[in-house]
Every structure is written in structure tokens, then in C-alpha cells.
Write an enzyme that holds these catalytic residues in place. Structure first.
Site, short mmCIF file in Angstrom:
data_model
loop_
_atom_site.label_atom_id
_atom_site.label_comp_id
_atom_site.label_asym_id
_atom_site.label_seq_id
_atom_site.Cartn_x
_atom_site.Cartn_y
_atom_site.Cartn_z
N LYS A 11 0.84 -1.17 -0.26
CA LYS A 11 0.07 0.09 0.03
C LYS A 11 0.90 1.37 -0.07
O LYS A 11 0.35 2.19 -1.05
CB LYS A 11 -0.82 -0.02 1.28
N GLN A 35 -5.37 -1.33 9.63
CA GLN A 35 -5.15 -2.62 8.76
C GLN A 35 -5.74 -3.67 9.93
O GLN A 35 -5.35 -3.74 11.18
CB GLN A 35 -3.72 -3.16 8.66
N ASP A 62 -11.16 3.04 3.81
CA ASP A 62 -11.89 1.72 3.81
C ASP A 62 -13.45 1.49 3.80
O ASP A 62 -13.89 0.52 3.28
CB ASP A 62 -11.51 0.92 5.23
#
Ligand code: GUN
Length: 298
Positions: A53, A97, A120
Site C-alpha cells: 500500500k 489494517q 476503507d
């Protein structure tokens, strides 16, 4: 008949290229989008994701902020980091995460993220906006699934879509996105009766169960679009002791003889997730500054 392969690597690259163009435009206006990624602990798979990422974020011309916290970090300390990132003007997107260690309540952490920076799309405000047809930050893997399906069939309107899996991260949001595309959506799961029959109804089948090759070829309607979200590591029959390979939730060899189009694993949905994350970061950056989102990313 052999199905057309839906190339997630090429589609992901194309989307990242459009992101790069949009970022160039924003940077020329003096505002470079920034993405912060928070990684707790040392999970090897999570470390690989996070490294990827960060590299892709920088490649796209954006600023990348990495926050690594020890496995035994307290919930209060993690919440402090989130509050700091919420207040930081250089940060447009925040990603924590998952999974998080057991001492931390993941739902509480996701709720602490500013919904305007929730790239997200996991915050209940964004989930609610998606469900009610309002502009939202949408979860990345589901968004990637819909982009891939539309790459072979630009209008999904009226299709029978079956989503197998009901997770908050994939199954539920992909169902909402397909409903917004005017599909007739069924969400199937481990308690669904007659799952083979339900799957056979699908013009568009999204498999997001996390069970290696659970869906055989004879559950697939001839000509269907098959989007396989599963990424499962299994022992490799060839290659000897300790060798593994990645497979999806669909039996690919069987399915490709029946389907009209199918995503491979690897090289299907996976590469779209990071591309969509970068896209969402640009969306958040534009929205926070009152700028329109580039047409190429809409
Ligand atoms: N862990 C596995 N996939 C994801 C994802 O899409 N977002 C976050 N935050 N964590 C993950």
C-alpha cells in the site's frame, strides 16, 4: 466454451494511472493527497499488504504516512493515534489494517475514524450512506468487484446477482453496490438452503466465503460473470513438500468451462483493492477540499 478472463492486473494498473493523473492535477493546485496506514503487530500477511500500500501510494504521487504499533498496544493508545490522524490536515485517508489483536475492540477503533477520512468505507456512517444511496466512501474490494464486472458488461441492470458471503467487509457492501446497479440481489451464506440451486440462478456470481474452491463448475449458470474474491493458500500437489499455491473460492478449472467471464486468482480482484484504496483517497481529498472528483474516477 472457455470463459473470457477478467484481467485485474491490467484493470488495476489502468485505475492507478487515472489516480496518478488526478493526483497530478491536485498537486498542481498545491494540495497533495495523503494516506495514513496504521499497522498493529507483526502479522506477516498484514506487513506485506501495508508495504504494498505504501509503495503504491507513493507511486501514485501521494504522501504516505505509516504508523507501526506493537502487538501489545492498548486500545487507548491506538485511539490516540486515530485522533491525531483525524486532526492532521495532511492526512486525507486513514486505514487501520485488520485484523487487530484481541485486546482491541475493532468496531470501536473503526468508529473513531473521521468518516470523511474513512477510505476503507468501514465506518457505520459510510455503510449507512451506501445503503441509503447517498455519496459515500465505499469499501475497496467490493468496489473493485463491481468495476471488474462492469468491464465485461457495462450495464448490470436487471441481472440476477448472487453474493455468497455476508461479511461487513465484502459480502454486505458488494450486495449494496449491486443493488445500486439495479441488480436483483441475493445474499447467500453458510445457512442458505440449496446453495447450489441459488448459485445456478446467478447471471453474476460473487464468491466471498474464504473457503478454497468451494464452488464447483456445476453451480455456475452457463455464460455467467464470476467474480472470485477468495484468496486461499493451499498445499500445492506439484512442487513437493511445503509448496503452496493460491486458489479462490471457485474451482477455476471447472468454472471457466461454464462461465462467460471469470476473474482468476491471483490476478483478479486482489490487484483492484489497492487501486480502489488510492481512488478513495483522492475522493476523500477532493471532498474535504470542496473540489469535484475527476470524471475518470467517478
Ligand atoms: N485486512 C484485509 N483486507 C483489509 C482491508 O481491505 N482493509 C483493512 N483495513 N484491513 C484489511
Amino acid at each position: 466454451m472457455s470463459a473470457a478472463l477478467i484481467d485485474g492486473v491490467a484493470q488495476g494498473e489502468a485505475l492507478r494511472e487515472r489516480v496518478r493523473d488526478a493526483v497530478r492535477g491536485l498537486s498542481a493546485l498545491g494540495t497533495t493527497p495523503g494516506l495514513a496506514v496504521v499497522l498493529v503487530g507483526d502479522d506477516p500477511a498484514s506487513r506485506v499488504y501495508v508495504r504494498n500500500k505504501s509503495a503504491r501510494t507513493v507511486e501514485a504521487g501521494m504522501r504516505s504516512f505509516d504508523h507501526r504499533l506493537p502487538d501489545d498496544v492498548s486500545e487507548a493508545e491506538l485511539l490516540d493515534v486515530i485522533r491525531m490522524l483525524n486532526a492532521d490536515e495532511a492526512v486525507d485517508g486513514i486505514l487501520v489494517q485488520l485484523p487487530l489483536p484481541p485486546q482491541i475492540d475493532a468496531a470501536k477503533v473503526l468508529l473513531a475514524i473521521d468518516p470523511a477520512k474513512d477510505v476503507d468505507g468501514f465506518h457505520p456512517v459510510n455503510a449507512g450512506r451506501l445503503a441509503t444511496g447517498q455519496p459515500a466512501l465505499v469499501p475497496c474490494t467490493p468496489l473493485g468487484c463491481v468495476i471488474l464486472a462492469k468491464s465485461v458488461r457495462p450495464s448490470l441492470s436487471g441481472l440476477e446477482a448472487v453474493v455468497v458471503g455476508r461479511s461487513n467487509i465484502v459480502g454486505k457492501p458488494v450486495a449494496q453496490l449491486l443493488l445500486a446497479e439495479s441488480c436483483t440481489v441475493t445474499v447467500a451464506h453458510s445457512r442458505t438452503r440449496n446453495l447450489p440451486e441459488v448459485c445456478r440462478r446467478a447471471d453474476l456470481l460473487v464468491a466471498a466465503i474464504g473457503r478454497p474452491e468451494m464452488i464447483p463448475g456445476d453451480w455456475i449458470k452457463p455464460g455467467a460473470i464470476v467474480i472470485d474474491v477468495g484468496i486461499n493458500r493451499v498445499p500445492s500437489p506439484a512442487g513437493g513438500e511445503g509448496r503452496t499455491r493460491l486458489v479462490g473460492d471457485v474451482n477455476f478449472a471447472e468454472a471457466r468451462e461454464v462461465a462467460g467471464a471469470i476473474t482468476p486468482v491471483p490476478g483478479g480482484v486482489g490487484p483492484m483493492t489497492i487501486a480502489c484504496l488510492l481512488r478513495n483517497t483522492v475522493q476523500a481529498a477532493c471532498a474535504r477540499r470542496g473540489l469535484p472528483l475527476a470524471q475518470a474516477l467517478a
